[in-house]
Design an enzyme around this catalytic site. Structure first.
Site, PDB file in Angstrom:
ATOM      1  N   HIS A   1      -6.316  -4.186  -3.633  1.00 38.41           N
ATOM      2  CA  HIS A   1      -6.794  -3.499  -2.430  1.00 38.41           C
ATOM      3  C   HIS A   1      -6.944  -2.038  -2.806  1.00 38.41           C
ATOM      4  O   HIS A   1      -6.074  -1.468  -3.464  1.00 38.41           O
ATOM      5  CB  HIS A   1      -5.800  -3.671  -1.282  1.00 38.41           C
ATOM      6  CG  HIS A   1      -6.220  -3.012   0.007  1.00 38.41           C
ATOM      7  ND1 HIS A   1      -7.516  -3.093   0.498  1.00 38.41           N
ATOM      8  CD2 HIS A   1      -5.527  -2.270   0.906  1.00 38.41           C
ATOM      9  CE1 HIS A   1      -7.584  -2.421   1.648  1.00 38.41           C
ATOM     10  NE2 HIS A   1      -6.400  -1.910   1.910  1.00 38.41           N
TER      11      HIS A   1
ATOM     12  N   GLY B   1      -1.598 -14.758  -0.656  1.00 34.47           N
ATOM     13  CA  GLY B   1      -1.206 -15.166  -1.993  1.00 34.47           C
ATOM     14  C   GLY B   1      -0.888 -16.644  -2.125  1.00 34.47           C
ATOM     15  O   GLY B   1      -1.195 -17.269  -3.146  1.00 34.47           O
TER      16      GLY B   1
ATOM     17  N   ASP C   1       0.810  -1.224   0.000  1.00 37.67           N
ATOM     18  CA  ASP C   1       0.000   0.000   0.000  1.00 37.67           C
ATOM     19  C   ASP C   1       0.840   1.270   0.000  1.00 37.67           C
ATOM     20  O   ASP C   1       0.560   2.215  -0.745  1.00 37.67           O
ATOM     21  CB  ASP C   1      -0.919   0.030   1.229  1.00 37.67           C
ATOM     22  CG  ASP C   1      -2.055  -0.973   1.142  1.00 37.67           C
ATOM     23  OD1 ASP C   1      -2.356  -1.429   0.025  1.00 37.67           O
ATOM     24  OD2 ASP C   1      -2.645  -1.297   2.193  1.00 37.67           O
TER      25      ASP C   1
END
Length: 491
Positions: A132, A158, A108
């Site tokens: 996301h 993942g 992020d």
């Protein structure tokens, strides 16, 4: 840039928070065909990046990896993983201009820098993908109007995305199209094809929104998924040792207890988890969970409020700008706790022993799952989204603790999740200190004594457990996941 959610009026906010539709399997009849013959460039080769790429390639898509020049020159882990798996690797400048879909699967905190680098290189009419939506919703990233912006968010780490695909299955997935960036009206077709290429359509897909995904994801990971497990681990370990339990046994009971307990949760919801207890223990676990819900409700609500308002994201991004000072301090302090540093019991603990001697842990799971679900729904998030972000993901996070305790959990989850986890656990541990002094023999470390059970009370408790809204929606959604493998590794 401004927080995107906060630029919306109330009607728009509610509409996006409440966007959630379980998609029929026949909506994926075309599989990944919409993306076949097109170039998909993935930026980032971490757990999601590599494993989604492997699945997409096996589904017939043209996949390559764009990495920073220095990552290639220095042959970093991302370069090694991509090349060792036979993928084409190049710089942003080499690969992005030809891409029909650029998938940003970096952490992020790197998203803004990545978008700033790749957006000028993207050809007119290309698509940008996320797993996301933090960068779009919380950071408020502005994307060129000719670019389609979509999201495919697998509700698993993942590694699980890959393992389930190899078994011919998949993991539950949320998909969305950013309403500000769908110039050609093809966003949903792109998202569906991407989801099918990862195998998600076999386990159930929710059509959601960037807003609903972000707000529910942040809430789940901060509270029940990570924060509650961390707070519970620290509190329960200290209580067991205080009561005279061998620290090594206490450590193992907790480290593997969460995983064993939540495996029942995965298979049959809160109902099955509670049914693993004797009748007297079930009544006690229910009573403890009701006490915990009353104590913790304001904390759960505060986290939801701070997520909705953007206060959480603002604070975390300030820490990013300060070189993660708070995050790194909290990480170091967690690593020095008695639970993390205790030696481990060499003996075997049976599966049923984890239930019989972990009544408080079961109560914590029940209270945390229900509170997270209820708080999200009260804030306008639809039940299916709330289920995936609370009960569904809990066994997966518990499994990371079983591997290397809290250290492993905090390594595997994102920095965003880790930061929120510390905020919650640092508040929750002192909040429950007084409650921990009221525990009885049989609540933790010893089995509840057998005794007479009032039939009417047991009937009412069973009805209360089974009639909770999360049990109803969970029964439906688990019907699509019957083939998912058992993940528990406890011994």
């Amino acid at each position: 840039m401004a927080n995107y959610f906060n630029t919306l009026n109330l009607r728009q906010q509610l509409a996006q928070l409440g966007k959630c539709r379980f998609m029929a399997r026949d909506e994926f009849a075309d599989g990944a065909s919409y993306l076949q013959g097109k170039k998909v460039v993935i930026v980032g080769c971490g757990a999601q990046g590599l494993n989604q790429g492997l699945n997409m390639r096996d589904s017939g898509l043209d996949i390559s990896y764009a990495l920073r020049k220095e990552a290639i020159a220095e042959k970093r882990a991302s370069w090694r993983k991509a090349t060792e798996n036979g993928f084409k690797v190049g710089t942003y400048e080499e690969l992005v201009p030809q891409a029909d879909l650029v998938v940003n699967l970096t952490p992020d905190k790197q998203h803004s820098d990545v978008v700033r680098s790749v957006q000028p290189l993207m050809k007119d009419g290309a698509a940008l993908g996320y797993s996301h939506g933090f960068n779009i919703v919380e950071v408020g990233e502005q994307i060129r109007k000719d670019i389609t912006v979509v999201m495919v968010a697998p509700k698993c780490p993942g590694t699980e995305v890959r393992e389930e695909y190899k078994r011919g299955f998949g993991v539950p997935t949320l998909i969305a199209v950013h309403p500000e960036n769908d110039p050609k009206g093809e966003g949903m077709a792109i998202a569906k094809a991407w989801a099918a290429a990862t195998g998600g359509h076999r386990a159930g897909v929710l059509e959601s929104s960037f807003v609903a995904e972000v707000k529910s994801d942040l809430m789940g990971e901060q509270t029940i998924l990570c924060g509650m497990l961390q707070a519970g681990s620290l509190l329960c370990f200290d209580k067991l040792v205080e009561e005279g339990t061998d620290p090594a046994y206490a450590e193992k009971l907790i480290q593997f207890g969460w995983e064993t307990i939540t495996e029942a949760l995965k298979q049959g919801g809160i109902t099955l988890m509670m049914d693993r207890l004797s009748n007297p223990a079930k009544l006690r676990a229910y009573a403890l969970s009701e006490q915990l819900k009353e104590i913790m409700a304001p904390l759960f609500q505060k986290h939801m409020d701070d997520i909705i308002s953007g206060e959480f994201s603002s604070g975390m991004m300030s820490d990013w700008a300060n070189d993660d000072k708070n995050l790194l301090t909290w990480r170091e302090e967690t690593g020095k706790t008695a639970f993390e540093t205790a030696s481990q019991f060499d003996g075997k603990i049976s599966e049923q022993e984890y239930f019989d001697k972990g009544v408080l842990m079961i109560a914590m799971v029940k209270a945390g799952v229900e509170l997270a679900f209820e708080t999200m729904v009260d804030s306008g998030i639809i039940e299916e989204s709330a289920y995936y972000e609370s009960l569904h993901e809990l066994p997966l996070i518990a499994n990371t603790i079983a591997r290397k305790r809290l250290y492993e959990m905090n390594v595997v989850i994102s920095d965003t999740a880790e930061y929120g986890n510390y905020l919650f656990s640092y508040a929750c541990v002192p909040l429950l200190k007084e409650f921990m002094t009221t525990l009885q023999t049989g609540d933790l470390g010893k089995a509840v004594a057998e005794g007479a059970v009032d039939n009417a009370q047991l009937r009412d408790v069973n009805e209360a457990i089974r009639s909770h809204a999360i049990e109803s929606v969970g029964h439906t959604l688990r019907g699509y996941m019957k083939d998912m493998k058992r993940i528990a590794v406890a011994g």
